[in-house]
Motif scaffolding. Structure first.
Motif, PDB file in Angstrom:
ATOM      1  N   PHE A 144      28.905  -1.961  21.386  1.00  0.00           N
ATOM      2  CA  PHE A 144      28.964  -0.760  20.735  1.00  0.00           C
ATOM      3  C   PHE A 144      30.539  -0.229  20.567  1.00  0.00           C
ATOM      4  O   PHE A 144      30.548   0.689  19.757  1.00  0.00           O
ATOM      5  CB  PHE A 144      28.268   0.197  21.800  1.00  0.00           C
ATOM      6  CG  PHE A 144      26.937   0.310  21.765  1.00  0.00           C
ATOM      7  CD1 PHE A 144      26.252  -0.748  22.533  1.00  0.00           C
ATOM      8  CD2 PHE A 144      26.320   1.290  21.200  1.00  0.00           C
ATOM      9  CE1 PHE A 144      24.790  -0.698  22.362  1.00  0.00           C
ATOM     10  CE2 PHE A 144      24.960   1.127  21.302  1.00  0.00           C
ATOM     11  CZ  PHE A 144      24.099   0.243  21.910  1.00  0.00           C
ATOM     12  N   GLY A 145      31.638  -1.073  21.010  1.00  0.00           N
ATOM     13  CA  GLY A 145      32.855  -0.488  20.730  1.00  0.00           C
ATOM     14  C   GLY A 145      33.351   0.439  22.041  1.00  0.00           C
ATOM     15  O   GLY A 145      32.214   1.111  22.617  1.00  0.00           O
ATOM     16  N   THR A 146      34.710   0.479  22.318  1.00  0.00           N
ATOM     17  CA  THR A 146      35.043   1.418  23.150  1.00  0.00           C
ATOM     18  C   THR A 146      35.390   2.877  22.853  1.00  0.00           C
ATOM     19  O   THR A 146      35.953   2.927  22.023  1.00  0.00           O
ATOM     20  CB  THR A 146      36.345   0.890  24.018  1.00  0.00           C
ATOM     21  OG1 THR A 146      36.124  -0.704  23.827  1.00  0.00           O
ATOM     22  CG2 THR A 146      36.647   1.063  25.395  1.00  0.00           C
ATOM     23  N   PRO A 147      35.085   3.854  23.454  1.00  0.00           N
ATOM     24  CA  PRO A 147      35.188   5.132  23.100  1.00  0.00           C
ATOM     25  C   PRO A 147      36.710   5.376  23.468  1.00  0.00           C
ATOM     26  O   PRO A 147      37.034   4.903  24.380  1.00  0.00           O
ATOM     27  CB  PRO A 147      34.278   6.299  24.015  1.00  0.00           C
ATOM     28  CG  PRO A 147      33.763   5.034  25.158  1.00  0.00           C
ATOM     29  CD  PRO A 147      33.843   3.980  24.604  1.00  0.00           C
ATOM     30  N   GLY A 148      37.503   6.053  22.578  1.00  0.00           N
ATOM     31  CA  GLY A 148      38.943   6.147  22.841  1.00  0.00           C
ATOM     32  C   GLY A 148      39.635   5.334  21.872  1.00  0.00           C
ATOM     33  O   GLY A 148      40.399   5.781  20.766  1.00  0.00           O
ATOM     34  N   THR A 149      39.575   3.900  21.996  1.00  0.00           N
ATOM     35  CA  THR A 149      40.042   2.948  21.107  1.00  0.00           C
ATOM     36  C   THR A 149      39.626   2.776  19.853  1.00  0.00           C
ATOM     37  O   THR A 149      39.910   2.687  18.884  1.00  0.00           O
ATOM     38  CB  THR A 149      40.776   1.837  21.860  1.00  0.00           C
ATOM     39  OG1 THR A 149      39.471   1.307  22.621  1.00  0.00           O
ATOM     40  CG2 THR A 149      41.776   2.045  22.957  1.00  0.00           C
ATOM     41  N   GLN A 150      38.264   2.658  19.916  1.00  0.00           N
ATOM     42  CA  GLN A 150      37.386   2.268  18.816  1.00  0.00           C
ATOM     43  C   GLN A 150      36.369   3.342  18.565  1.00  0.00           C
ATOM     44  O   GLN A 150      35.228   3.228  18.650  1.00  0.00           O
ATOM     45  CB  GLN A 150      36.622   0.900  19.053  1.00  0.00           C
ATOM     46  CG  GLN A 150      37.635  -0.220  19.288  1.00  0.00           C
ATOM     47  CD  GLN A 150      36.707  -1.464  19.862  1.00  0.00           C
ATOM     48  OE1 GLN A 150      36.246  -1.293  20.831  1.00  0.00           O
ATOM     49  NE2 GLN A 150      36.707  -2.686  19.152  1.00  0.00           N
ATOM     50  N   THR A 151      36.766   4.475  18.732  1.00  0.00           N
ATOM     51  CA  THR A 151      36.027   5.866  18.849  1.00  0.00           C
ATOM     52  C   THR A 151      34.931   5.981  17.441  1.00  0.00           C
ATOM     53  O   THR A 151      33.896   6.100  17.561  1.00  0.00           O
ATOM     54  CB  THR A 151      36.590   7.203  18.551  1.00  0.00           C
ATOM     55  OG1 THR A 151      37.588   7.117  19.704  1.00  0.00           O
ATOM     56  CG2 THR A 151      35.817   8.328  18.782  1.00  0.00           C
ATOM     57  N   PHE A 152      35.551   5.428  16.371  1.00  0.00           N
ATOM     58  CA  PHE A 152      34.642   5.083  14.976  1.00  0.00           C
ATOM     59  C   PHE A 152      33.231   4.476  15.210  1.00  0.00           C
ATOM     60  O   PHE A 152      32.468   4.611  14.962  1.00  0.00           O
ATOM     61  CB  PHE A 152      35.476   4.939  13.821  1.00  0.00           C
ATOM     62  CG  PHE A 152      34.683   4.872  12.568  1.00  0.00           C
ATOM     63  CD1 PHE A 152      34.182   5.949  11.924  1.00  0.00           C
ATOM     64  CD2 PHE A 152      34.453   3.671  12.017  1.00  0.00           C
ATOM     65  CE1 PHE A 152      33.386   5.921  10.907  1.00  0.00           C
ATOM     66  CE2 PHE A 152      33.666   3.499  10.914  1.00  0.00           C
ATOM     67  CZ  PHE A 152      32.989   4.733  10.118  1.00  0.00           C
ATOM     68  N   GLN A 153      33.743   3.124  15.793  1.00  0.00           N
ATOM     69  CA  GLN A 153      32.656   2.272  16.036  1.00  0.00           C
ATOM     70  C   GLN A 153      31.503   2.619  16.722  1.00  0.00           C
ATOM     71  O   GLN A 153      30.608   2.543  16.817  1.00  0.00           O
ATOM     72  CB  GLN A 153      33.305   0.927  16.279  1.00  0.00           C
ATOM     73  CG  GLN A 153      32.176  -0.339  16.179  1.00  0.00           C
ATOM     74  CD  GLN A 153      32.594  -1.552  17.235  1.00  0.00           C
ATOM     75  OE1 GLN A 153      33.731  -1.667  17.457  1.00  0.00           O
ATOM     76  NE2 GLN A 153      31.646  -2.189  17.268  1.00  0.00           N
ATOM     77  N   PHE A 154      32.309   3.299  17.886  1.00  0.00           N
ATOM     78  CA  PHE A 154      31.387   3.769  19.104  1.00  0.00           C
ATOM     79  C   PHE A 154      30.310   4.755  18.770  1.00  0.00           C
ATOM     80  O   PHE A 154      29.275   4.633  18.860  1.00  0.00           O
ATOM     81  CB  PHE A 154      32.342   4.401  20.205  1.00  0.00           C
ATOM     82  CG  PHE A 154      31.429   4.748  21.457  1.00  0.00           C
ATOM     83  CD1 PHE A 154      31.030   3.798  22.430  1.00  0.00           C
ATOM     84  CD2 PHE A 154      31.244   6.160  21.564  1.00  0.00           C
ATOM     85  CE1 PHE A 154      30.102   4.209  23.301  1.00  0.00           C
ATOM     86  CE2 PHE A 154      30.464   6.431  22.580  1.00  0.00           C
ATOM     87  CZ  PHE A 154      29.822   5.696  23.607  1.00  0.00           C
TER      88      PHE A 154
END
Lengths: 190, 183
Positions: A144-154
């Motif tokens: 899902f992606g990491t919230p914070g560093t990959q917020t958009f993907q998340f």
């Protein structure tokens, strides 16, 4: 020896799969990702996706693809990977096939027996839990992606997850169509 | 010999032209085996399905095994299963080789980034649809919940859950049977 391990692992997966392909996903994931570390969660999710959009039983497709990936990831050639693919599919149907031949007639006669019926009813409930666990275990930052560093993907992942869940559950839209749409969405937004 | 070839062809069609797994094959199987070939009648087909679902293994393969065996014995079973899985296996191997070479490709990576959450959602849906089939109620909903938590939080292998469910179910059936017998 990876081939022996592959054989043994998929024989075990085959005999403990009750309730169809999705229950099998839980078992395969437990064996190949958690226990044996043959591939990452991400790779496994991609395999499940591919198995759902190609023809054939999902269980066979997942076993075939997993067999190939496990052998190639272990550093062997693609040719041996193909051997691993066949081995995994063969192993996964071996015991159920034999058992099916023997039990088909017996069970046919006894399926109304109260003990057999009660066992089947409890088993069906446990299988629901098994599938729930498979879904929970795939809710990872890798997928899902990491919230914070990959917020958009998340955020995009969460929206896609909710949309597909509703489309499949409420509107019974075909999984193939949903996977294909999400693939296109992926290309557009990433 | 002719029937063996027919068995192979029928299950080849069923395997190669259905996407989405065993349960998606049911309508096609019924059309092919019951209506077209008339190998078994409708009621027999329902019973075969019940047995295929009750036994371990892959549903579609279990169906092929039973129908093949009933028509042509062991050879029939082998032919039907091979017909069912051969083409899907070859397609998957082709894709596996293809995707391994494309690993790291930005477009492929973007496609799968979009697909991954969808796959998880598609696995979550049968949890709720199957719960209905399993006749879930307030009294027995602890079984799937405990099973899921044991696997998810404590890392218990699903194998043990299946074994425990079989043992528990047999005990439950035995006790229930005895109680009803006493009344």
């Amino acid at each position: 020896m990876i081939f022996w391990k592959l054989f043994y692992t998929f024989v075990k997966i085959g005999i403990f799969t009750f309730g169809g392909g999705y229950a099998m996903i839980a078992l395969i994931q437990n064996e190949v990702v958690e226990k044996n570390g043959w591939m990452t969660t991400q790779e496994f999710t991609d395999i499940v996706a591919t198995s759902q959009i190609t023809p054939g039983p999902v269980g066979i497709n997942t076993a075939t693809y997993t067999g190939y990936t496990a052998v190639v990831n272990a550093g062997y050639s693609p040719t041996l990977g193909v051997a691993g693919a066949f081995l995994a599919s063969f192993s996964v149907i071996l015991l159920p096939f034999i058992l099916m031949l023997i039990v088909s007639r017996l069970l046919h006669k006894h399926k109304d027996n109260p003990i057999v019926a009660a066992t089947l009813s409890v088993l069906r409930l446990a299988v629901v839990g098994l599938i729930a666990a498979a879904a929970l275990l795939l809710l990872t930052a890798e997928n899902f992606g990491t919230p914070g560093t990959q917020t958009f993907q998340f955020v995009c992942s969460c929206i896609l997850f909710a949309a597909v869940f509703i489309a499949s559950w409420k509107y019974k839209i075909s999984p193939i169509l949903l996977i294909l749409i999400c693939g296109v969405v992926g290309v557009v937004i990433y | 010999m002719k029937q063996l070839a027919q068995l192979f062809y029928s299950f080849f069609k069923i395997g190669a032209f259905t996407i989405g797994g065993g349960y998606a094959m049911i309508p096609l199987m019924e059309k092919e085996l019951v209506d077209r070939r008339q190998w078994i009648d409708k009621e027999d087909f329902m019973d075969t399905m019940a047995v295929a679902q009750a036994m371990p293994g892959i549903f579609a393969v279990n169906m092929a095994t039973q129908i093949g065996q009933r028509l042509r014995g062991l050879r029939g079973a082998i032919v039907a299963v091979l017909g069912n899985i051969l083409v899907p296996i070859l397609i998957i191997i082709g894709l596996a080789i293809f995707f391994h070479q494309l690993r790291g490709n930005a477009v492929v990576e973007a496609i799968f980034k979009g697909i991954r959450p969808a796959v998880v959602a598609l696995i979550a849906v049968p949890v709720f649809t199957l719960a209905k089939t399993a006749k879930i109620s307030w009294r027995n909903c602890w079984i799937p919940i405990v099973a899921a938590l044991l696997i998810y939080l404590l890392g218990v292998s699903p194998t043990w859950i299946v074994l425990a469910a079989i043992a528990g179910g047999m005990l439950y059936g035995y006790l229930k049977n005895r109680k009803e017998g006493a009344l």
